[in-house]
Design a protein around this motif. Sequence first.
Motif, PDB file in Angstrom:
ATOM      1  N   THR A   8       0.848  -1.590  -0.180  1.00  0.00           N
ATOM      2  CA  THR A   8       0.268   0.304  -0.176  1.00  0.00           C
ATOM      3  C   THR A   8       1.146   1.150   0.361  1.00  0.00           C
ATOM      4  N   ILE A   9       1.830   1.232   0.853  1.00  0.00           N
ATOM      5  CA  ILE A   9       3.272   2.620   1.036  1.00  0.00           C
ATOM      6  C   ILE A   9       3.382   2.463  -0.652  1.00  0.00           C
ATOM      7  N   GLY A  10       3.728   1.166  -0.891  1.00  0.00           N
ATOM      8  CA  GLY A  10       4.422   1.805  -2.761  1.00  0.00           C
ATOM      9  C   GLY A  10       3.985   2.519  -3.521  1.00  0.00           C
ATOM     10  N   ASN A  11       2.400   1.759  -3.513  1.00  0.00           N
ATOM     11  CA  ASN A  11       1.329   1.568  -4.426  1.00  0.00           C
ATOM     12  C   ASN A  11       1.499   4.089  -4.335  1.00  0.00           C
ATOM     13  N   LYS A  12       1.304   4.362  -3.274  1.00  0.00           N
ATOM     14  CA  LYS A  12       1.776   5.556  -3.199  1.00  0.00           C
ATOM     15  C   LYS A  12       2.713   6.391  -3.397  1.00  0.00           C
ATOM     16  N   ILE A  13       4.589   5.431  -3.066  1.00  0.00           N
ATOM     17  CA  ILE A  13       5.374   6.275  -3.412  1.00  0.00           C
ATOM     18  C   ILE A  13       6.376   5.807  -4.663  1.00  0.00           C
ATOM     19  N   THR A  14       5.045   4.664  -5.482  1.00  0.00           N
ATOM     20  CA  THR A  14       5.898   5.200  -6.767  1.00  0.00           C
ATOM     21  C   THR A  14       5.279   5.994  -8.031  1.00  0.00           C
ATOM     22  N   GLN A  15       3.923   6.576  -7.161  1.00  0.00           N
ATOM     23  CA  GLN A  15       3.471   7.297  -7.903  1.00  0.00           C
ATOM     24  C   GLN A  15       4.116   9.284  -8.514  1.00  0.00           C
ATOM     25  N   LYS A  16       4.895   9.191  -7.293  1.00  0.00           N
ATOM     26  CA  LYS A  16       6.049  10.658  -7.276  1.00  0.00           C
ATOM     27  C   LYS A  16       6.983   9.669  -8.260  1.00  0.00           C
ATOM     28  N   PRO A  17       6.844  11.096  -9.509  1.00  0.00           N
ATOM     29  CA  PRO A  17       8.029  10.749 -10.528  1.00  0.00           C
ATOM     30  C   PRO A  17       9.640  10.817  -9.985  1.00  0.00           C
ATOM     31  N   GLY A  18       9.777   9.913 -11.088  1.00  0.00           N
ATOM     32  CA  GLY A  18      11.702   9.460 -10.980  1.00  0.00           C
ATOM     33  C   GLY A  18      12.202   8.969  -9.478  1.00  0.00           C
ATOM     34  N   ILE A  19      10.543   8.520  -8.628  1.00  0.00           N
ATOM     35  CA  ILE A  19      11.459   7.686  -7.583  1.00  0.00           C
ATOM     36  C   ILE A  19      12.081   6.132  -7.695  1.00  0.00           C
ATOM     37  N   GLY A  20      11.579   5.891  -9.147  1.00  0.00           N
ATOM     38  CA  GLY A  20      11.446   4.734  -9.353  1.00  0.00           C
ATOM     39  C   GLY A  20      13.345   4.621  -9.324  1.00  0.00           C
TER      40      GLY A  20
END
Length: 211
Positions: A176-188
Amino acid sequence: MRNLIEQSQLIYFIAASAALTILPGPDILFVLTQSISHGKTAGIATASGLCTGVLVHTTAAALGISALVYKSALAFEIVKYAGAAYLLYLAWQALKESEELISSAPARETNAFALYKRGIFMNVLNPKVALFFLAFLPQFANIGSGNVPMQIIFLGTIFMAQAWLIFSAISVFAGTIGNKITQKPGIGKYINWGKAGIFTIIGFKLAQSHK
């Protein structure tokens, strides 16, 4: 089996197992990284692989194979370095992963079977885990009741079940946290770098471990 292991002893075993499972370690870090980067389904698949590895170590402990590995310096070193090499391979794979953000849940949760196999290999190729079960499980076996190998397998199965439940809960939370984090551009790319760093550290620690 109920007649072989007392109920109070079994409850204590489950409590001790849960406490050990929750403590920070390679397995829980592995589940966290896969859940954050690939989603909760991937985390649960990884947890399932790790827990399958528990059955391998439990059987080895019951049959005395783990004791042979412990007594054989060469066997211990071979398994240890194979595990370290596999973790470094995973670190290299993490760096190779696309730097583009994978935001859709279906895409993030593919390769579940591959992650399941990763979990198995990581667990089985860690001689420290084998020695842990060799030392931990017999403490809760009722020697006087006989059939100690079956008691150890039973306890190992209980350990596997509680570990899977805890790891799965962690996977859902981290996913669930990952779903939110990965929405941020360039975080991958930073997530991939973090995974690579964690795998590398665990790999080197395993390579430097001793009996």
